[in-house]
Design a protein around this motif. Structure first.
Motif, PDB file in Angstrom:
ATOM      1  N   TYR A 223      17.286  43.178  -2.066  1.00  0.00           N
ATOM      2  CA  TYR A 223      17.762  43.549  -0.739  1.00  0.00           C
ATOM      3  C   TYR A 223      17.685  45.050  -0.501  1.00  0.00           C
ATOM      4  N   ARG A 224      17.704  45.424   0.773  1.00  0.00           N
ATOM      5  CA  ARG A 224      17.636  46.846   1.147  1.00  0.00           C
ATOM      6  C   ARG A 224      18.866  47.598   0.670  1.00  0.00           C
ATOM      7  N   TYR A 225      20.044  46.959   0.782  1.00  0.00           N
ATOM      8  CA  TYR A 225      21.295  47.612   0.392  1.00  0.00           C
ATOM      9  C   TYR A 225      21.959  46.859  -0.748  1.00  0.00           C
ATOM     10  N   GLN A 226      22.590  47.590  -1.640  1.00  0.00           N
ATOM     11  CA  GLN A 226      23.396  47.017  -2.725  1.00  0.00           C
ATOM     12  C   GLN A 226      24.794  47.619  -2.654  1.00  0.00           C
ATOM     13  N   GLY A 227      25.777  46.753  -2.635  1.00  0.00           N
ATOM     14  CA  GLY A 227      27.162  47.206  -2.625  1.00  0.00           C
ATOM     15  C   GLY A 227      27.825  46.985  -3.972  1.00  0.00           C
ATOM     16  N   HIS A 228      28.623  47.962  -4.380  1.00  0.00           N
ATOM     17  CA  HIS A 228      29.313  47.891  -5.673  1.00  0.00           C
ATOM     18  C   HIS A 228      30.803  48.058  -5.400  1.00  0.00           C
ATOM     19  N   PHE A 229      31.616  47.077  -5.848  1.00  0.00           N
ATOM     20  CA  PHE A 229      33.031  47.034  -5.487  1.00  0.00           C
ATOM     21  C   PHE A 229      33.911  46.832  -6.716  1.00  0.00           C
ATOM     22  N   LEU A 230      35.132  47.359  -6.629  1.00  0.00           N
ATOM     23  CA  LEU A 230      36.188  47.032  -7.585  1.00  0.00           C
ATOM     24  C   LEU A 230      37.147  46.083  -6.875  1.00  0.00           C
ATOM     25  N   VAL A 231      37.288  44.871  -7.397  1.00  0.00           N
ATOM     26  CA  VAL A 231      38.128  43.853  -6.763  1.00  0.00           C
ATOM     27  C   VAL A 231      39.369  43.635  -7.614  1.00  0.00           C
ATOM     28  N   ARG A 232      40.534  43.599  -6.961  1.00  0.00           N
ATOM     29  CA  ARG A 232      41.798  43.420  -7.683  1.00  0.00           C
ATOM     30  C   ARG A 232      42.116  41.929  -7.827  1.00  0.00           C
ATOM     31  N   ALA A 233      41.331  41.303  -8.668  1.00  0.00           N
ATOM     32  CA  ALA A 233      41.511  39.892  -9.010  1.00  0.00           C
ATOM     33  C   ALA A 233      40.722  39.636 -10.285  1.00  0.00           C
ATOM     34  N   ALA A 234      41.101  38.603 -11.008  1.00  0.00           N
ATOM     35  CA  ALA A 234      40.403  38.268 -12.258  1.00  0.00           C
ATOM     36  C   ALA A 234      38.968  37.848 -11.966  1.00  0.00           C
TER      37      ALA A 234
END
Length: 306
Positions: A223-234
């Protein structure tokens, strides 16, 4: 019969019925009960757990052991097993691995029957498009034997060193080293045609983790964009909410995880993260954080009463 032929015949009998008495086996094999006892011991040395019971209800019985010894299949059993594995190859790579092993020892005369019968096997359910079983087997053999292959992919010929077939919840993929581009690539099997083995074997390279590489390719890198996230869940909680083909989820702590996903539009990625129902933080890219502010303002405005 020679000793080897007789021992194989004994194994075949033990696989046909739950319990045989010594005299029954001796009669079927045309030997003495003493020879039966010696041949049973030979099977035990080869790893087959043959149990011997005493008394009126006793006899020889093939049991379960700690290791899996080779199975002895007649022609009909081999054909039935291969056809069942061909059908199962649509739903898991374990069936394909087993089919590849069986293909190594299957006589040519039986391969034609397997192909003929496989054409009458179908399945329903699941989301994976139909894959040509012959193409699947050609690639599986090439991966096993380290033989280069060529095929047409999106109207261009590709020559690759095939390493691993990877099954997702929807499709089959091939991890291969593309000789033209001199890099690792992922190929969808339903987009490949004219698959053929070439005449040379290759020396295996150091290989990336196949499942992880393919998952990252189909969920973000294309994909054109890649998102990187920190999620507060297991991680297990988030994996249950996102298909493996849509994102890569890595555990960070017992209560947090990192999610990487791709899309052609930044807002699309953000809205999917919001719909997970868990707090999250944007790690990368910076422009994704700006879109958070824009979307938040838009939602606040939409929620105002006039």
């Amino acid at each position: 019969m020679g000793t080897t032929e007789r021992v194989l015949a004994l194994l075949g009998l033990l696989q046909q019925r739950r319990v045989w008495t010594g005299p029954e086996l001796a009669e079927r094999l045309g030997v003495t009960t003493r020879t039966v006892r010696r041949d049973v011991e030979r099977l035990r040395v080869l790893g087959y757990p043959v149990n011997a019971g005493q008394g009126p209800g006793g006899g020889y019985q093939l049991g379960a052991g700690q290791e899996l010894p080779p199975l002895l299949l007649d022609d009909e059993e081999a054909i039935a097993t291969a056809v069942a594995l061909l059908a199962g190859a649509e739903s898991g790579d374990a069936a394909l691995r087993a089919l590849t092993k069986l293909d190594r020892v299957l006589p040519t005369r039986l391969r034609h029957e397997v192909r003929a019968l496989a054409g009458s096997v179908s399945s329903f359910g699941g989301g994976r498009p139909e894959i040509d079983s012959e193409a699947l087997m050609t690639l599986a053999r090439a991966c096993r034997d380290a033989v280069a292959v060529r095929f047409a992919y999106r109207d261009a010929e590709r020559r690759v060193e095939p390493y691993q077939l990877v099954a997702s919840d929807r499709r089959w993929y091939l991890l291969a080293f593309d000789l033209g581009r001199e890099d690792w690539r992922t190929f969808r099997l339903d987009r490949m045609s004219g698959i053929a083995e070439l005449s040379w074997r290759f020396v295996r390279r150091e290989t990336p983790d196949a499942a992880e590489f393919v998952q990252e390719s189909v969920s973000s890198r294309v994909y054109r964009y890649q998102g990187h996230f920190l999620v507060r869940a297991a991680a297990a909680t988030i994996r249950a909410l996102i298909p493996a083909s849509a994102a890569v989820v890595r555990a960070k702590t017992a209560t947090t995880c990192e999610v990487t996903s791709g899309a052609a539009d930044l807002d699309f990625i953000l809205m999917h993260m919001v719909l997970l129902g868990h707090d999250f933080e944007v790690l990368d890219p910076p422009e994704l954080r700006d879109r958070c502010s824009v979307l938040a303002a838009r939602l606040r405005a939409a929620g105002k009463t006039t």
